[in-house]
Write an enzyme that holds these catalytic residues in place. Structure first.
Site, short mmCIF file in Angstrom:
data_model
loop_
_atom_site.label_atom_id
_atom_site.label_comp_id
_atom_site.label_asym_id
_atom_site.label_seq_id
_atom_site.Cartn_x
_atom_site.Cartn_y
_atom_site.Cartn_z
N HIS A 116 45.86 31.43 39.70
CA HIS A 116 47.00 31.35 40.60
C HIS A 116 46.77 30.37 41.75
CE1 HIS A 116 44.78 34.51 42.97
NE2 HIS A 116 45.31 33.84 43.99
N ASP A 146 43.31 35.54 35.15
CA ASP A 146 43.47 34.83 36.41
C ASP A 146 42.26 33.94 36.71
OD1 ASP A 146 44.81 33.99 38.70
OD2 ASP A 146 44.03 35.61 39.93
N SER A 219 40.97 33.52 47.59
CA SER A 219 41.14 33.61 46.14
C SER A 219 40.32 32.55 45.42
CB SER A 219 42.61 33.44 45.77
OG SER A 219 43.38 34.52 46.22
#
Length: 369
Positions: A116, A146, A219
């Site tokens: 993402h 992911d 992230s």
């Protein structure tokens, strides 16, 4: 004189005890300075740019029939909207930017991050600790886990050491390095709160839950153990405010590296597939199946033309073990199946009609849909 000597000895004993106690308490709190210093050069900041096309609505002229002919408002509205309405541009292009983190897994420039962070990006800029910037290209992405693998043209890069998430223990200290809100190489620490967490959006990842402070920009960054080894990839937080609330989730490094290896070698990820829909065994169901406790995965549906249907698995079967591994809950089965080699047999222990049976299933490949 003897009384004073005894009192002096007691005071000395007490002082020695306190001096021994304080260092012992201090040793219980880890020192993260060397860990952060040694591993920060392997962590990178990732920024992306993406052009987004927006479709804008047409503004039609309002109905002016109720306004008096000599009203100044009617003249004003006609000037603004025109006689037939004002047409805004149909397509409007804006630039969308995002921030994330990543870490170097090979000296020749392969970097691991989240899907993402880089998905649909037109440009990916990687910045290292020495403030060098590189344009990265995407080697491959995997939405289900992911995970994304990107590469920059560089040599002799500092590389992280890969550890094992399976060896992690609940309560163990862990540390994260990333770029929350764009603040490069921020270090945060906490403990492992739980292992094997199953999130609704990710059935094939047994997440590591921690209380490490993770925020937007973290992230894709690494989660380290105290030995300076990467044990996870920081991926998600649970939040009602959009910021950190004490619940953060990391992808186990074993899962991430398996995905990265497949992305590097063939550009996509193949996952094992049984072809069953499952649910948890509740206390009531366990009692009706004459089980000593709730465990395993109850088969609620067998998909036609699937590996399970060909192997003879039936609705109502309870899968107790997968390749010898006990299943405490149904959420433990998808990650095990997903990591299995396609077209290889798997041994399932099932409970059917109160009897335990062994069934061998030839694992298929999970369809893209």
């Amino acid at each position: 004189m003897k009384h004073n000597t005894c009192l002096t000895q007691m005071l000395l004993t007490l002082l020695v005890g306190l001096s021994l106690l304080l260092p012992a308490q201090a040793r219980e709190l880890p020192d993260f300075t060397l860990l952060a210093q040694n591993n920060a050069p392997s962590v990178v900041n990732i920024s992306t740019k993406q052009s987004v096309h927006r479709k804008l609505k047409r503004f039609n002229m309002p109905d002016l029939k109720d306004l008096p002919e000599d009203s100044p408002f009617g003249e004003l509205l006609r000037k603004f909207f025109g006689q037939h309405g004002y047409q805004m541009p149909y397509d409007d292009e804006v630039e969308k930017q995002s921030l994330g983190s990543g870490f170097v897994i090979s000296q020749d420039g392969y970097i691991l991050t989240n899907n993402h962070v880089v998905s649909d990006a037109d440009e990916i800029i990687v910045r290292t600790t020495d403030r060098n910037e590189f344009t990265a290209k995407v080697i491959g992405t995997d939405e289900r886990s992911d995970i994304a693998l990107i590469k920059i043209d560089a040599d002799d890069l500092p590389v992280v050491r890969i550890g094992s998430a399976e060896k992690l223990k609940v309560g163990e200290w862990v540390l994260a390095i990333g770029s929350p809100f764009g603040f490069d190489h921020s270090v945060t620490a906490g403990i492992v709160s739980a292992k094997g967490r199953n999130l609704p959006s990710e059935n094939y990842v047994p997440f590591i839950q921690t209380d490490v402070a993770i925020n937007p920009g973290n992230s894709g960054g690494p989660l380290f153990n105290l030995d300076g080894e990467v044990v996870g990839v920081n991926s998600q937080i649970y939040s009602r405010s959009g910021g950190f609330m004490g619940l953060s989730f990391a992808i186990p490094i074993e899962v991430a590296m398996e995905v990265a290896d497949q992305l590097r070698t063939k550009g996509r990820v193949s996952r094992g597939w049984l072809g069953v829909l499952i649910q948890d065994v509740t206390s009531e169901l366990a009692e009706s199946f004459h089980m000593d406790r709730p465990r395993g995965a109850l088969v609620a549906r067998v998909l036609p033309n699937s590996p399970s249907s060909e192997a003879g698995i039936q609705v109502g079967d309870v899968i107790l073990k997968y390749n010898g591994i006990d299943l405490r809950s149904s959420s433990e089965l998808p990650p095990l199946v997903g990591r299995s080699r396609v077209d290889r047999p798997a041994d399932l222990q099932i409970l059917r009609g109160g009897k335990k049976l062994m069934i061998q299933v030839d694992i298929g490949e999970l369809p893209q849909d």
